[in-house]
Design a protein around this motif. Sequence first.
Motif, PDB file in Angstrom:
ATOM      1  N   ARG A   9       0.784  -1.304  -0.032  1.00 18.39           N
ATOM      2  CA  ARG A   9      -0.139   0.083  -0.267  1.00 18.39           C
ATOM      3  C   ARG A   9       0.760   1.270  -0.108  1.00 18.39           C
ATOM      4  O   ARG A   9       0.433   2.442  -0.073  1.00 18.39           O
ATOM      5  N   ASP A  10       2.268   1.107  -0.037  1.00 21.52           N
ATOM      6  CA  ASP A  10       3.042   2.127   0.070  1.00 21.52           C
ATOM      7  C   ASP A  10       3.448   2.699  -1.392  1.00 21.52           C
ATOM      8  O   ASP A  10       3.761   3.873  -1.392  1.00 21.52           O
ATOM      9  N   LEU A  11       3.081   2.028  -2.349  1.00 21.12           N
ATOM     10  CA  LEU A  11       3.159   2.194  -3.744  1.00 21.12           C
ATOM     11  C   LEU A  11       2.175   3.254  -4.206  1.00 21.12           C
ATOM     12  O   LEU A  11       1.007   3.159  -3.818  1.00 21.12           O
ATOM     13  N   GLU A  12       2.685   4.300  -5.171  1.00 21.71           N
ATOM     14  CA  GLU A  12       1.495   5.166  -5.520  1.00 21.71           C
ATOM     15  C   GLU A  12       0.796   4.312  -6.513  1.00 21.71           C
ATOM     16  O   GLU A  12       1.317   3.418  -7.169  1.00 21.71           O
ATOM     17  N   PRO A  13      -0.704   4.750  -6.634  1.00 21.02           N
ATOM     18  CA  PRO A  13      -1.559   3.732  -7.339  1.00 21.02           C
ATOM     19  C   PRO A  13      -1.135   3.616  -8.747  1.00 21.02           C
ATOM     20  O   PRO A  13      -1.304   2.566  -9.383  1.00 21.02           O
ATOM     21  N   ASP A  14      -0.595   4.869  -9.388  1.00 18.53           N
ATOM     22  CA  ASP A  14      -0.367   4.749 -10.809  1.00 18.53           C
ATOM     23  C   ASP A  14       1.001   3.820 -11.035  1.00 18.53           C
ATOM     24  O   ASP A  14       0.983   3.049 -12.129  1.00 18.53           O
ATOM     25  N   ARG A  15       1.995   3.780 -10.033  1.00 19.30           N
ATOM     26  CA  ARG A  15       3.071   2.839 -10.129  1.00 19.30           C
ATOM     27  C   ARG A  15       2.683   1.405  -9.924  1.00 19.30           C
ATOM     28  O   ARG A  15       3.019   0.341 -10.506  1.00 19.30           O
ATOM     29  N   ARG A  16       1.824   1.357  -8.969  1.00 21.21           N
ATOM     30  CA  ARG A  16       1.094  -0.017  -8.668  1.00 21.21           C
ATOM     31  C   ARG A  16       0.609  -0.877  -9.981  1.00 21.21           C
ATOM     32  O   ARG A  16       0.846  -1.795 -10.168  1.00 21.21           O
ATOM     33  N   ALA A  17      -0.166   0.194 -10.601  1.00 20.56           N
ATOM     34  CA  ALA A  17      -1.053  -0.387 -11.761  1.00 20.56           C
ATOM     35  C   ALA A  17      -0.125  -0.758 -12.850  1.00 20.56           C
ATOM     36  O   ALA A  17      -0.325  -1.755 -13.643  1.00 20.56           O
ATOM     37  N   ALA A  18       1.121   0.128 -12.890  1.00 20.43           N
ATOM     38  CA  ALA A  18       1.963  -0.289 -14.023  1.00 20.43           C
ATOM     39  C   ALA A  18       2.849  -1.338 -13.797  1.00 20.43           C
ATOM     40  O   ALA A  18       2.883  -2.537 -14.628  1.00 20.43           O
TER      41      ALA A  18
END
Length: 181
Positions: free
Chosen positions: A161-170
Amino acid sequence: FFRDKRALVLSFGAPIAIGAFFGFIFTDRPGAERARIPVRVVDLDRSDLSRRLLARLQQDAQLGCVEATLAEAEGQVRGGRAAAALVLPAGFGAAACRAFFRPEAKPELRLLLDPSRAMETGLVEGLLTQAAMEEVGQEVFRGPTGRAVARETLDEVRRNRDLEPDRRAALDKLLSGVDEL
């Protein structure tokens, strides 16, 4: 100049003889076996990846790879009977696949080198690196260990959950693609 027979022979004959000599030495002769650089491989992993890497190295025309125990390999390098020895540690297969996705998981390969054979060992290092990178790449994108590691990393990315949402999606898209591939 043309009256001096010794000068004629030295001027024309010597370069031809030297050229023929070097041509004979450096030209492959049909049926002649090339000298191979003696290398020992110690496989402490016994994974599919390490066995494929050993088989690939044994097929290399420039290397004379033979599997050995650690004691045999060390003794042969020290004794000058082998130019190098590669030690594949236990867990190498899984760690090599994880290294594609995580920087902290690099496997430590041990390479024992005979310092008196510097020219040969430079070539050996390059050939070993090339073979290892190609085999690991194939395992990551085609092998069962690579798929398992990609799924494991994908699960970690989805839980983080520490990852930014757009980075997690990528990352999700990338690792799903690796798994699908």
